[in-house]
Design a protein around this motif. Structure first.
Motif, PDB file in Angstrom:
ATOM      1  N   ASP A  66       0.862  -1.183   0.000  1.00  0.00           N
ATOM      2  CA  ASP A  66       0.000   0.000   0.000  1.00  0.00           C
ATOM      3  C   ASP A  66       0.901   1.236   0.000  1.00  0.00           C
ATOM      4  O   ASP A  66       2.115   1.147   0.262  1.00  0.00           O
ATOM      5  CB  ASP A  66      -0.902   0.007   1.230  1.00  0.00           C
ATOM      6  CG  ASP A  66      -2.067  -0.951   1.102  1.00  0.00           C
ATOM      7  OD1 ASP A  66      -2.820  -0.816   0.127  1.00  0.00           O
ATOM      8  OD2 ASP A  66      -2.203  -1.837   1.976  1.00  0.00           O
ATOM      9  N   TYR A  67       0.296   2.388  -0.268  1.00  0.00           N
ATOM     10  CA  TYR A  67       1.047   3.649  -0.278  1.00  0.00           C
ATOM     11  C   TYR A  67       0.047   4.789  -0.092  1.00  0.00           C
ATOM     12  O   TYR A  67      -1.171   4.589  -0.143  1.00  0.00           O
ATOM     13  CB  TYR A  67       1.826   3.815  -1.590  1.00  0.00           C
ATOM     14  CG  TYR A  67       0.969   3.658  -2.840  1.00  0.00           C
ATOM     15  CD1 TYR A  67       0.297   4.744  -3.399  1.00  0.00           C
ATOM     16  CD2 TYR A  67       0.831   2.410  -3.457  1.00  0.00           C
ATOM     17  CE1 TYR A  67      -0.494   4.597  -4.526  1.00  0.00           C
ATOM     18  CE2 TYR A  67       0.044   2.253  -4.590  1.00  0.00           C
ATOM     19  CZ  TYR A  67      -0.618   3.357  -5.129  1.00  0.00           C
ATOM     20  OH  TYR A  67      -1.399   3.208  -6.243  1.00  0.00           O
ATOM     21  N   ARG A  68       0.544   5.990   0.137  1.00  0.00           N
ATOM     22  CA  ARG A  68      -0.341   7.135   0.307  1.00  0.00           C
ATOM     23  C   ARG A  68      -0.997   7.501  -1.014  1.00  0.00           C
ATOM     24  O   ARG A  68      -0.313   7.798  -2.001  1.00  0.00           O
ATOM     25  CB  ARG A  68       0.449   8.339   0.834  1.00  0.00           C
ATOM     26  CG  ARG A  68       0.776   8.262   2.319  1.00  0.00           C
ATOM     27  CD  ARG A  68       1.655   9.409   2.738  1.00  0.00           C
ATOM     28  NE  ARG A  68       3.030   9.258   2.232  1.00  0.00           N
ATOM     29  CZ  ARG A  68       3.987  10.168   2.369  1.00  0.00           C
ATOM     30  NH1 ARG A  68       3.721  11.331   2.976  1.00  0.00           N
ATOM     31  NH2 ARG A  68       5.207   9.955   1.896  1.00  0.00           N
ATOM     32  N   VAL A  69      -2.324   7.497  -1.049  1.00  0.00           N
ATOM     33  CA  VAL A  69      -3.052   7.927  -2.236  1.00  0.00           C
ATOM     34  C   VAL A  69      -3.292   9.432  -2.144  1.00  0.00           C
ATOM     35  O   VAL A  69      -3.033  10.070  -1.112  1.00  0.00           O
ATOM     36  CB  VAL A  69      -4.378   7.154  -2.374  1.00  0.00           C
ATOM     37  CG1 VAL A  69      -4.103   5.684  -2.657  1.00  0.00           C
ATOM     38  CG2 VAL A  69      -5.240   7.304  -1.130  1.00  0.00           C
ATOM     39  N   GLY A  79       5.029   8.339  -4.994  1.00  0.00           N
ATOM     40  CA  GLY A  79       6.305   7.933  -5.574  1.00  0.00           C
ATOM     41  C   GLY A  79       7.368   7.703  -4.527  1.00  0.00           C
ATOM     42  O   GLY A  79       8.144   6.730  -4.589  1.00  0.00           O
ATOM     43  N   ASP A  80       7.432   8.578  -3.524  1.00  0.00           N
ATOM     44  CA  ASP A  80       8.410   8.407  -2.449  1.00  0.00           C
ATOM     45  C   ASP A  80       8.144   7.125  -1.662  1.00  0.00           C
ATOM     46  O   ASP A  80       9.080   6.418  -1.266  1.00  0.00           O
ATOM     47  CB  ASP A  80       8.364   9.612  -1.507  1.00  0.00           C
ATOM     48  CG  ASP A  80       8.902  10.882  -2.142  1.00  0.00           C
ATOM     49  OD1 ASP A  80       9.556  10.786  -3.205  1.00  0.00           O
ATOM     50  OD2 ASP A  80       8.650  11.964  -1.581  1.00  0.00           O
ATOM     51  N   ASP A  81       6.863   6.843  -1.427  1.00  0.00           N
ATOM     52  CA  ASP A  81       6.518   5.635  -0.677  1.00  0.00           C
ATOM     53  C   ASP A  81       6.980   4.376  -1.418  1.00  0.00           C
ATOM     54  O   ASP A  81       7.529   3.451  -0.804  1.00  0.00           O
ATOM     55  CB  ASP A  81       5.011   5.564  -0.447  1.00  0.00           C
ATOM     56  CG  ASP A  81       4.518   6.626   0.532  1.00  0.00           C
ATOM     57  OD1 ASP A  81       5.372   7.305   1.148  1.00  0.00           O
ATOM     58  OD2 ASP A  81       3.297   6.784   0.657  1.00  0.00           O
ATOM     59  N   CYS A  82       6.764   4.337  -2.724  1.00  0.00           N
ATOM     60  CA  CYS A  82       7.155   3.153  -3.490  1.00  0.00           C
ATOM     61  C   CYS A  82       8.670   2.973  -3.489  1.00  0.00           C
ATOM     62  O   CYS A  82       9.174   1.841  -3.404  1.00  0.00           O
ATOM     63  CB  CYS A  82       6.628   3.248  -4.920  1.00  0.00           C
ATOM     64  SG  CYS A  82       4.827   3.132  -5.035  1.00  0.00           S
ATOM     65  N   LEU A  83       9.408   4.085  -3.554  1.00  0.00           N
ATOM     66  CA  LEU A  83      10.863   3.993  -3.455  1.00  0.00           C
ATOM     67  C   LEU A  83      11.282   3.463  -2.083  1.00  0.00           C
ATOM     68  O   LEU A  83      12.199   2.630  -1.978  1.00  0.00           O
ATOM     69  CB  LEU A  83      11.498   5.362  -3.700  1.00  0.00           C
ATOM     70  CG  LEU A  83      11.665   5.794  -5.155  1.00  0.00           C
ATOM     71  CD1 LEU A  83      12.118   7.247  -5.228  1.00  0.00           C
ATOM     72  CD2 LEU A  83      12.664   4.897  -5.873  1.00  0.00           C
ATOM     73  N   ALA A  84      10.618   3.924  -1.042  1.00  0.00           N
ATOM     74  CA  ALA A  84      10.936   3.447   0.302  1.00  0.00           C
ATOM     75  C   ALA A  84      10.627   1.962   0.439  1.00  0.00           C
ATOM     76  O   ALA A  84      11.392   1.201   1.061  1.00  0.00           O
ATOM     77  CB  ALA A  84      10.160   4.261   1.339  1.00  0.00           C
ATOM     78  N   ALA A  85       9.513   1.532  -0.149  1.00  0.00           N
ATOM     79  CA  ALA A  85       9.154   0.114  -0.090  1.00  0.00           C
ATOM     80  C   ALA A  85      10.176  -0.739  -0.833  1.00  0.00           C
ATOM     81  O   ALA A  85      10.563  -1.824  -0.369  1.00  0.00           O
ATOM     82  CB  ALA A  85       7.762  -0.089  -0.688  1.00  0.00           C
TER      83      ALA A  85
END
Length: 739
Positions: A66-69, A79-85
């Motif tokens: 999941d990530y911030r919508v 985008g930042d969340d996916c990089l962190a994941a």
């Protein structure tokens, strides 16, 4: 097993499901990260549960995130969340997968998640990413924003679109391999979003792959999920494209039904054209006189595939646009680009010129014969042919005169006439040989029409002036009656003093997609696999019949512009797709890879050897299959011996290429010892479709090599000496046994 993990403290949304396979996790267990869609403003990891389950069952560790919508935060939060994941996943910051720390991953997303997969994979350190998959993703924002501006208002909080929020600025020639899948009927993300990015990637020279399809599915949505599936499951063809790409990224084999105790060695690597000698393999490079595609995007791909010959049409209408003035610059460019890459062009000389013809179809006078437009036209044709041969005499050796002369559409404005064709051949070859005495001259017809051929052969005065005769075969079943027709043609020529004439297969192909009502009878309007299978079987059959040159039609689909044949103008999206490359973005199809595998093995003049090859079907036997012209199906098997001594034992079941054939796993081949041939050492199995190479287990009895537990399907396979293979990309450590 599924465990839950937080990968960032930026938000409670920064969490993911870690799916673990049944087999114990090792340092080499493949890892894939999944990113859900939902237009960036909604959706959860539950959307991807079906995809996660498929990969987990394939033996992958899956991180489904999941990530911030955008209802929580605009770009760049998602985008930042996916990089962190991805960073969390690569570093393996979970006890269950600690052993995989530092190992690279594949990133996969759907719809808006496809965009995020691209942005994630392209912005990560290159050594951490093996591949990127975008399923119906937003790759290029311009067409999508024009269709759905509200998405972008949410993504950028009503601010302007930021180009740096999309993948193009981050794409490099050495970026990770990328797969884009997209349905042409998609009404959520326009197909142009994928097309534009894929074309840009091709022009840049990046490693881009596509799976574009037209299947008649529901007329709303992405046309990727099976309707009613819970959790969402991808359609089988989309799922297969995605999983096959991931396997290739990790160096894993495609599934194969085999009981042999084989060991997977890796992927056969193509041999570039300049390194290949003695090949009969040709590709269609026609229709450039009509500007139907961009050849600059094809040259390097044909070279990489190991194609050795290319059929090029010379376009009188394009070479002479002012009476008496010849401009061969465009044709020089084509010929020289092919030659520089080790590809030998040969010419098809044909079609008319509106400068000398009235009332013709289209701007390029396709099919209009200069015999019927007066003396000025005929003399102009003769001068053009002489000038053509004079200009190219140091670069071109073979000239095929006119195209499919037994087809009324190509013999205008009258009906096909073999005696008249002989007359055109004679005056044309005379002009070519005046300029280039060593030129080789060929005639050609479409398919096999005995009445026309018999009448042509009776023009015995023309046969001594021919060096080759080119047939164009488009039969839906490449095996049916073909061998008998070739043998008949050779007997016919011998009977009329033309025994010296080589038989070529100068044009023949099979589209992966056809429009409604297409002339070639098809059970399925769309099949990438059928096209690849047809190509492989055609090349094998032509080699078995010792046809000196075999040309597959075509290099690329005609999808860039409308064009005319006869009185019909064709919508480029409603024309059969014959190419081994996609017609918009020039990405390779499965047929392209099959072509490369055949070219790599079938070099050095492979000749059929009359070997004794017997077989046993084991417990599972194929049913009798009724086909046009074949009452029952017998195994196709042939031993080829190349000039360099390499033996190629090929086999397949010649059932219809359009219907699934249940692969047999307990098939046995016996290659009996042949006088004068050394025994095959270190045998390996090569799948010509996938390029997968397996080291085979075998035994020797008193008189033969015995290969037990082989896979048998309608896809050709080759057994050969593993020490004589072209280069093989080594297998991943996890890939040790048949799937």
């Amino acid at each position: 097993m599924i465990t839950h993990h937080t990968y960032s403290d930026a938000s409670p949304a920064c969490k993911g499901e870690l799916w673990l396979p049944e087999k114990p996790v090792t340092a080499d267990t493949p890892k894939i990260m999944l990113i859900h869609g939902g237009g960036w403003w909604h959706g959860t990891a539950d959307f991807m549960a079906g995809v996660a389950d498929r990969f987990c069952r394939e033996g992958y560790i899956v991180f489904n995130i999941d990530y911030r919508v955008t209802t929580e935060a605009p770009w760049p939060a998602c985008g930042d969340d996916c990089l962190a994941a991805a960073d969390f996943f690569v570093r393996a910051d979970a006890e269950e997968i600690r052993v995989t720390a530092g190992k690279p991953i594949v990133v996969c997303g759907v719809s808006a998640g496809g965009h995020l997969a691209l942005m994630t994979g392209l912005r990560m350190p290159r050594e951490q990413v093996l591949g990127i998959i975008s399923i119906a993703g937003i790759a290029d924002p311009e067409p999508d924003a024009a269709a759905f501006p509200e998405r972008y208002e949410k993504l950028f909080a009503s601010g302007p679109i930021d180009p740096q929020a999309f993948p193009a600025p981050y794409l490099r020639k050495d970026s990770p391999p990328i797969l884009l899948t997209h349905c042409l009927n998609d009404v959520i993300v326009p197909r142009e979003s994928a097309y534009r990015f894929a074309r840009y990637a091709t022009e840049l020279g990046a490693d881009i792959h596509t799976y574009f399809y037209d299947l008649e599915r529901e007329k709303d949505g992405h046309a990727i999920w099976i309707p009613g599936s819970s959790p969402h499951r991808l359609y089988p063809d989309v799922e297969e494209a995605v999983t096959n790409f991931a396997r290739d990224c990790f160096g894993l084999p495609r599934p194969i039904a085999m009981e042999n105790d084989a060991v997977y060695l890796g992927k056969l690597q193509p041999v570039p054209s300049q390194d290949i000698t003695g090949s009969a393999i040709s590709i269609g490079f026609e229709c450039l006189d009509r500007g139907l595609y961009n050849p600059a995007l094809c040259y390097d791909k044909l070279q990489a595939a190991g194609v050795k010959h290319a059929r090029v049409q010379t376009g009188w209408c394009k070479c002479e646009t002012v009476k008496g003035v010849y401009d061969f610059a465009w044709l020089d460019d084509v010929v020289d680009n092919l030659l520089r890459r080790g590809i030998l062009p040969w010419f098809n000389v044909g079609y008319g010129n509106k400068l000398y013809m009235d009332d013709v179809y289209g701007e390029t006078a396709v099919g209009h014969v200069p015999l019927y437009y007066g003396e000025e036209c005929l003399e102009a044709w003769k001068r053009y042919c002489h000038a053509l041969a004079e200009h190219f005499k140091d670069r071109i050796t073979h000239y095929e005169i006119w195209n499919e002369t037994n087809h009324n559409g190509f013999w205008q404005p009258k009906k096909a006439d073999p005696a008249e064709y002989a007359r055109l051949l004679d005056l044309t070859q005379e002009q070519i040989r005046r300029a280039h005495p060593e030129a080789k001259i060929g005639a050609c017809v479409a398919g096999f029409r005995n009445e026309y051929m018999d009448s042509f052969a009776r023009q015995e005065w023309i046969l001594p002036k021919l060096d080759f005769f080119s047939i164009h075969s488009y039969a839906s079943l490449p095996d049916a009656e073909y061998a008998e027709c070739i043998r008949y043609l050779r007997r016919l020529f011998r009977a009329h003093g033309g025994g010296h004439i080589q038989v070529w297969q100068g044009e023949g192909g099979y589209p992966h997609w056809v429009p409604e009502g297409y002339w070639q009878k098809r059970a399925h309007r769309e099949s990438y696999l059928a096209q690849a299978n047809w190509l492989m079987r055609r090349f094998l059959i032509d080699h078995a019949l010792e046809i000196e040159l075999s040309s597959f039609y075509m290099t690329v689909d005609f999808m860039e512009k409308s064009y005319q044949t006869g009185r019909s103008t064709h919508d480029p999206f409603q024309v059969q797709r014959q190419g081994v490359l996609n017609g918009i973005c020039y990405t390779p199809k499965p047929s392209y890879h099959a072509l490369a595998h055949v070219a790599a093995l079938f070099q050095h003049h492979p000749r059929p050897h009359d070997a004794m090859i017997t077989c046993s079907m084991g417990r599972t036997r194929p049913p009798t299959v009724e086909l046009p012209h074949l009452e029952e199906v017998a195994l196709w098997r042939k031993l080829f011996v190349r000039d360099d001594g390499v033996q190629l034992l090929t086999y397949y079941m010649p059932v219809s290429i359009e219907y699934p054939f249940q692969e047999i796993s307990d098939f046995t081949l016996f290659l009996h010892d042949e006088p004068g041939l050394p025994p095959m050492e270190n045998p390996v199995l090569v799948d010509l479709l996938t390029g997968d190479v397996w080291k085979l287990s075998y035994r020797r009895d008193k008189y033969s090599l015995v290969f037990e537990g082989l896979p048998l399907s309608s896809t050709p396979r080759v057994i050969m000496d593993g020490g004589k293979l072209p280069p093989v990309m080594p297998a991943a450590p996890e890939a040790t046994a048949p799937a």
